[in-house]
Structures are given as structure tokens and as C-alpha cells.
Design an enzyme around this catalytic site. Sequence first.
Site, PDB file in Angstrom:
ATOM      1  N   LYS A  21       1.182  -1.070   0.134  1.00  0.00           N
ATOM      2  CA  LYS A  21       0.187   0.019   0.142  1.00  0.00           C
ATOM      3  C   LYS A  21       0.722   0.986  -0.204  1.00  0.00           C
ATOM      4  O   LYS A  21       1.548   1.715   0.918  1.00  0.00           O
ATOM      5  CB  LYS A  21      -1.249  -0.180   1.298  1.00  0.00           C
ATOM      6  CG  LYS A  21      -2.109   0.485   1.024  1.00  0.00           C
ATOM      7  CD  LYS A  21      -1.914   1.955   0.508  1.00  0.00           C
ATOM      8  CE  LYS A  21      -2.142   3.391   1.659  1.00  0.00           C
ATOM      9  NZ  LYS A  21      -1.596   4.076   1.179  1.00  0.00           N
ATOM     10  N   GLU A  81       9.615   1.535  10.592  1.00  0.00           N
ATOM     11  CA  GLU A  81      10.520   2.358  10.724  1.00  0.00           C
ATOM     12  C   GLU A  81       9.804   3.818  11.060  1.00  0.00           C
ATOM     13  O   GLU A  81       9.226   4.600   9.985  1.00  0.00           O
ATOM     14  CB  GLU A  81      11.003   2.004   9.639  1.00  0.00           C
ATOM     15  CG  GLU A  81      12.275   1.475   9.534  1.00  0.00           C
ATOM     16  CD  GLU A  81      12.636   0.428   8.013  1.00  0.00           C
ATOM     17  OE1 GLU A  81      12.206   0.782   7.325  1.00  0.00           O
ATOM     18  OE2 GLU A  81      13.546  -0.303   7.875  1.00  0.00           O
ATOM     19  N   CYS A 117      13.418  10.529   7.209  1.00  0.00           N
ATOM     20  CA  CYS A 117      13.324  10.217   8.535  1.00  0.00           C
ATOM     21  C   CYS A 117      14.350  10.877   9.539  1.00  0.00           C
ATOM     22  O   CYS A 117      14.294  10.868  10.117  1.00  0.00           O
ATOM     23  CB  CYS A 117      13.106   8.861   8.336  1.00  0.00           C
ATOM     24  SG  CYS A 117      13.455   8.044   7.993  1.00  0.00           S
ATOM     25  N   GLU A 155       8.731  16.605  15.238  1.00  0.00           N
ATOM     26  CA  GLU A 155       9.028  17.112  14.650  1.00  0.00           C
ATOM     27  C   GLU A 155       8.504  17.142  13.578  1.00  0.00           C
ATOM     28  O   GLU A 155       7.118  17.191  13.247  1.00  0.00           O
ATOM     29  CB  GLU A 155       9.319  14.545  14.030  1.00  0.00           C
ATOM     30  CG  GLU A 155       9.522  14.938  12.231  1.00  0.00           C
ATOM     31  CD  GLU A 155       9.232  12.975  11.543  1.00  0.00           C
ATOM     32  OE1 GLU A 155       7.616  12.685  12.043  1.00  0.00           O
ATOM     33  OE2 GLU A 155       9.873  12.466  11.195  1.00  0.00           O
TER      34      GLU A 155
HETATM   35  P1  NAD Z   1       2.233   8.604   7.141  1.00  0.00           P
HETATM   36  O1  NAD Z   1       1.905   7.138   9.253  1.00  0.00           O
HETATM   37  O2  NAD Z   1       0.386   9.426   7.311  1.00  0.00           O
HETATM   38  O3  NAD Z   1       2.327   7.816   6.261  1.00  0.00           O
HETATM   39  C1  NAD Z   1       2.727   6.314   5.629  1.00  0.00           C
HETATM   40  C2  NAD Z   1       1.957   5.269   5.153  1.00  0.00           C
HETATM   41  O4  NAD Z   1       1.360   4.944   6.240  1.00  0.00           O
HETATM   42  C3  NAD Z   1       0.607   6.108   3.944  1.00  0.00           C
HETATM   43  O5  NAD Z   1       1.199   4.515   3.077  1.00  0.00           O
HETATM   44  C4  NAD Z   1      -0.470   5.805   4.590  1.00  0.00           C
HETATM   45  O6  NAD Z   1      -1.314   6.274   3.794  1.00  0.00           O
HETATM   46  C5  NAD Z   1       0.027   5.144   5.741  1.00  0.00           C
HETATM   47  N1  NAD Z   1      -1.643   4.818   6.829  1.00  0.00           N
HETATM   48  C6  NAD Z   1      -1.945   5.989   7.202  1.00  0.00           C
HETATM   49  N2  NAD Z   1      -2.670   6.117   8.629  1.00  0.00           N
HETATM   50  C7  NAD Z   1      -2.914   4.600   7.882  1.00  0.00           C
HETATM   51  C8  NAD Z   1      -3.698   3.563   8.836  1.00  0.00           C
HETATM   52  N3  NAD Z   1      -4.376   4.145  10.123  1.00  0.00           N
HETATM   53  N4  NAD Z   1      -3.631   2.847   8.549  1.00  0.00           N
HETATM   54  C9  NAD Z   1      -2.627   1.670   7.858  1.00  0.00           C
HETATM   55  N5  NAD Z   1      -2.538   2.792   7.109  1.00  0.00           N
HETATM   56  C10 NAD Z   1      -2.291   3.250   7.341  1.00  0.00           C
HETATM   57  O7  NAD Z   1       3.499   8.802   7.062  1.00  0.00           O
HETATM   58  P2  NAD Z   1       3.894   9.331   5.718  1.00  0.00           P
HETATM   59  O8  NAD Z   1       3.410  10.857   6.214  1.00  0.00           O
HETATM   60  O9  NAD Z   1       3.790   9.247   4.681  1.00  0.00           O
HETATM   61  O10 NAD Z   1       5.760   9.702   6.544  1.00  0.00           O
HETATM   62  C11 NAD Z   1       6.174  11.237   7.025  1.00  0.00           C
HETATM   63  C12 NAD Z   1       6.888  10.126   8.157  1.00  0.00           C
HETATM   64  O11 NAD Z   1       7.292   8.810   8.382  1.00  0.00           O
HETATM   65  C13 NAD Z   1       7.382  10.819   8.992  1.00  0.00           C
HETATM   66  O12 NAD Z   1       7.243  10.983  10.362  1.00  0.00           O
HETATM   67  C14 NAD Z   1       9.305  10.073   8.743  1.00  0.00           C
HETATM   68  O13 NAD Z   1       9.518  11.040   9.598  1.00  0.00           O
HETATM   69  C15 NAD Z   1       8.660   9.160   8.622  1.00  0.00           C
HETATM   70  N6  NAD Z   1       9.459   7.866   8.287  1.00  0.00           N
HETATM   71  C16 NAD Z   1      10.355   7.166   8.513  1.00  0.00           C
HETATM   72  C17 NAD Z   1      11.361   6.323   8.144  1.00  0.00           C
HETATM   73  C18 NAD Z   1      12.244   5.555   8.714  1.00  0.00           C
HETATM   74  O14 NAD Z   1      12.571   5.262   8.326  1.00  0.00           O
HETATM   75  N7  NAD Z   1      12.393   5.532  10.165  1.00  0.00           N
HETATM   76  C19 NAD Z   1      11.257   6.401   7.188  1.00  0.00           C
HETATM   77  C20 NAD Z   1      10.790   7.322   6.308  1.00  0.00           C
HETATM   78  C21 NAD Z   1       9.728   8.315   6.560  1.00  0.00           C
HETATM   79  O1  6OD Z   2      18.353   3.623   3.410  1.00  0.00           O
HETATM   80  C1  6OD Z   2      17.759   3.386   3.672  1.00  0.00           C
HETATM   81  O2  6OD Z   2      17.477   2.176   3.529  1.00  0.00           O
HETATM   82  C2  6OD Z   2      16.326   3.882   4.230  1.00  0.00           C
HETATM   83  N1  6OD Z   2      15.521   2.708   4.720  1.00  0.00           N
HETATM   84  C3  6OD Z   2      16.493   5.423   4.474  1.00  0.00           C
HETATM   85  C4  6OD Z   2      15.327   5.693   5.371  1.00  0.00           C
HETATM   86  C5  6OD Z   2      14.957   7.092   4.813  1.00  0.00           C
HETATM   87  C6  6OD Z   2      13.812   8.236   5.737  1.00  0.00           C
HETATM   88  O3  6OD Z   2      13.505   8.689   5.314  1.00  0.00           O
END
Ligand code: NAD
Ligand code: 6OD
Length: 486
Positions: A178, A254, A288, A390
Site C-alpha cells: 500500500k 520504521e 526520516c 518532528e
Molecule cells: P504516514 O504515517 O502518514 O503514512 C505512511 C503510510 O501509512 C501511507 O501509505 C499511509 O496511507 C498509511 N497509513 C496512514 N494511516 C494508516 C492507518 N491507520 N492504517 C494503515 N495505513 C495507514 O507517514 P508519511 O506522512 O507518509 O511519512 C512521513 C513520516 O514517515 C515521518 O514521520 C517520517 O519520519 C517517517 N519516516 C520514517 C522512516 C524511517 O525509516 N524511520 C523513513 C521515512 C519516513
Molecule cells: O537507506 C535506507 O535503507 C533507508 N531505509 C532510508 C530511510 C530514509 C528515511 O526517510
Amino acid sequence: MKEIKHFINGECVGSDSGKTFEDRNPANNQLIATVHEGGQVEVDRAVAAARAALEGEWGLMPMAKRLDLVNKVAEGINARFDEFVEAECLDTGKPRALAAHVDIPRGAANFSFFADHVKNVATESFFTETLDSTGAINYGVRKPRGVIAVVSPWNLPLLLMTWKVGPALACGNTVVVKPSEETPHTAALLGEVMNDVGIPKGVYNVVHGFGPASAGEYLTRHPGVDGITFTGESRTGSVIMKAAAEGIRPVSLELGGKNPSIVFADADMDKVIEGCMRSVFINCGQVCFNTERVYVERPVFDEFLSRLKSAVEALKPGLWNADGSTMGPLISHEHRNKVLSYYKKAVDQGATVVTGGGIPKMPGDLADGAWIEPTIWTGLPENAAVVREEVFGPCCHVQPFDHEADVVRMANDTPYGLGASVWTENLSRAHRMGQQLDVGMLWVNSWFLRDLRTSFGGNKQSGVGREGGVHGLEFYSELRNVCINF
Ligand code: NAD
Ligand code: 6OD
């Protein structure tokens, strides 16, 4: 108008409900595609297709053939490299150079790396003494976990989705993805690649849609899913973890971060500025482990601030394929409103705005895009909103410090624990930081320097579990112990 459909059992299919949503280019708000929104029906079909593939051709396929096919997916992405770059840039607005150097090559590498890697992972074996002295042998066997739900975000769409799909397929699982509603393009293109290289039907499925009361929720609650791997906000991670509790399904999460960079006075300032420009502002601050808090040792605080300010003011916002453009927009107007609300809170709480703080004037139709000024603040207490929460935008707060122990305390004083970077030429200090900073990933004199064999993940509210290298296998496979009594 381009139409993006689900990819289920090797075919592009529309939604039974006929429901669609818009995919807009955040650089100018132009409509680039209409996307089918999946519901329970599409999720059921995708999970059933994934189960059938697992019990059929894919599950029975010899490992060598499976890994050869996974490797071919990497080749297939590279063969359509420019198409993937353009799709990613239109969905996100990011500059071509970023997609061409990071998103798409890493998207391909996530398949080739794990196809090679899983071949070389040993399992344990023990000889066990028995009372009758004949003995027994125990050995481990890794089996695929089953049908894996992959829920991914919009910031590095192909990279972060394939970071999960690559090891999942290499380990013999099947997936239902998804992708984020903001960035459906590359997940759809990947379906075409899967068919072209001969991945059997049902191994890779994509259902588009939103989170709550849409494809994301239906997928993560689906009893036919054996494990859920998710990247996104910590709040969403908590909802998904609850959904996974039903049926005791494992999760790999993550999540968000509030990552510090620590600059010691002995650091090489040229490298520091180059590194902090990337760690704070790359991808318009939407990575992230982007830095949002910078702590600078007092003797170099003024030099750091004035050089960072000059570098930020030289950034060139522009269209993904415009010559010289070094910065894209935020992902959407909705996200810009959130980031702007933090810009306002920073000022309300007494910040000095060193640069930025608003919306830049953009020419022509770019004025309709989700552009934002890269921003630096100083002067806030450690409990201010932009120092605690954040933001996920191109901004940082810069704070001076005097003692190593103080900066370690401030860096660790957060509910998150994703990443950090430390800038110092003092080797002993670098190792001390490696022991003391409470994060999953620490970079010294670098940032986002990745080796896919290493563990990746966060502490505290930044995640559950580790992916990468052998660590991902703990999630993407089940270890079975076989005990043979001689
Ligand atoms: P988000 O949590 O809003 O959405 C991520 C995904 O989850 C989307 O596909 C969304 O449609 C889905 N989703 C949302 N609510 C849901 C639910 N109730 N059930 C199932 N699926 C659901 O995140 P975003 O805004 O897309 O991304 C930004 C966030 O992601 C930031 O907080 C960032 O730090 C984090 N992030 C973390 C990492 C990591 O590796 N730790 C990497 C990239 C982004
Ligand atoms: O480099 C990667 O493997 C990884 N998972 C990066 C994540 C970035 C977050 O926004």
C-alpha cells in the site's frame, strides 16, 4: 489523463467501487494522474493472490531461480531508469539529481543486494549430547514468513518500498503493497517490471488508497496477512501495531525522528557545512533521519551559523528538471500547512529567525506549488515545539553548547531515537558518542552513508525491530530448529 490502477495477480485492475483520487504534482499543483482507491474487495483479492502464489509456483520455486528473478527486477528498473526518475520527480517535486542519484539506483539495489545477500547467510548448528551417548544434531532452517503487508510513505517512495519488497521476495515471501496516496506512480511502474522479468503472478501486488477506512487499514487488519512492515509516522505506527495484535502478527516499524547533529570545535568546518546542508535540507527536509536540531560547540557557533546561512541562501528552488535547481517543494499543501504552523510556533515561542520562515515567491505556475523557505532558528529553549517535535521540513534549530556531557544529555532528551550525526576529528570522542547517543544509527563525519549489510532502525518511538543485512531476515523469515536424534 493518466490513470493508475491496482496491480493484483499480475494485472492492472480498477476499483470495483469506481472510487478514484487525484495525484497532483506538488511543484505546480497540476493534476498528473487519477488513481483508483482500493477498498476491502481489492485488499481481499490482493491477499488471496499473494497466498496463492506462496502456495504455488513461487513457493515451490528453487531458491537459485527465485533469486535470479529478484536480481532481474533490479535490471528491469535500471532498464527503465529515466521513466522511474520522471515518475518519482512528478509525484514528489524532488530535483532530478536526487532521484537519479539516490531514489532510483537505491530502489534497484534493494533487489540486487538482497538477492545476493540471502544466499550467503548461514544458520546455526549444534551437536547435542544425549543420555544414551548417541547424540543429536540441531540445525536452523529459514522459511518465508508468508504474505507480507508493506505500507510505505511518500518521501523516498520507491527506495523505501523496495527496501522492504526486496528482502521480502528474496526470502521467498509474497507481498501486498500500500504505497502512499501522495506517490502512487513508481509502485505501479514496478508492477510492469515484475511482469516483464517473469515474476509469477500474485507475488507482488499493489493496492492504492489512503490509511484509515481505506486500503491501509483494510490491509493491516486483514487476517490473511502474516506480517506487517511499515514506514511512516510514529502515530500511525502505533495504530498499525494495534491492528497487528489481532492474530499476533509481527511488525517491523520504521518511524519518525527528531535527529540531532553535534558539531565539535575541532571538526573540519568545510565538511560540516557540506554535511549539514545535506542532513537538514536534502529532499526539502523530508528524510526520516534529517537533522532538525544542531548543537554547536560555542567557539565555532558564530562561524557555523554564518556559513550555514550563506549556504542556505544559495539554494535554488525550482522544477525537478530545471537547470541548477537544488530544492523541490514539500509533498503537498496539507504538509506545508503543518510545516508553516511550526514556523509560526517557533516565532511565537521567541526564536530568532536566521533565514527563511515563510513561503518563497515562485514564478508562473510554480506559485501554485507547495514551496517553502529553508529556515534556521536560534534562541529557543530545549522544550520549544520545533526543538521537541518532528517537523519534517527544511528547517533546524541551532543551539550552542559548552560541555560534551551537556550535549549528550540534550541530544538524548527526546522521545525519538532514530539517527544522529557527530562532527569531530577527535577519534576517542567519536567512539564515546557511539556509546552514549541513544539512537539506532550514528554517523560520524558523514550522514546517510549507507551500507545495506548494516542494521537500520530506531530506538524508543522511532521504531520496532531492525531491517538491513541479516537483521531483516529476522522479520522476513521464520527460523525453524530441526533436532535429529541419532
Ligand atoms: P504516514 O504515517 O502518514 O503514512 C505512511 C503510510 O501509512 C501511507 O501509505 C499511509 O496511507 C498509511 N497509513 C496512514 N494511516 C494508516 C492507518 N491507520 N492504517 C494503515 N495505513 C495507514 O507517514 P508519511 O506522512 O507518509 O511519512 C512521513 C513520516 O514517515 C515521518 O514521520 C517520517 O519520519 C517517517 N519516516 C520514517 C522512516 C524511517 O525509516 N524511520 C523513513 C521515512 C519516513
Ligand atoms: O537507506 C535506507 O535503507 C533507508 N531505509 C532510508 C530511510 C530514509 C528515511 O526517510
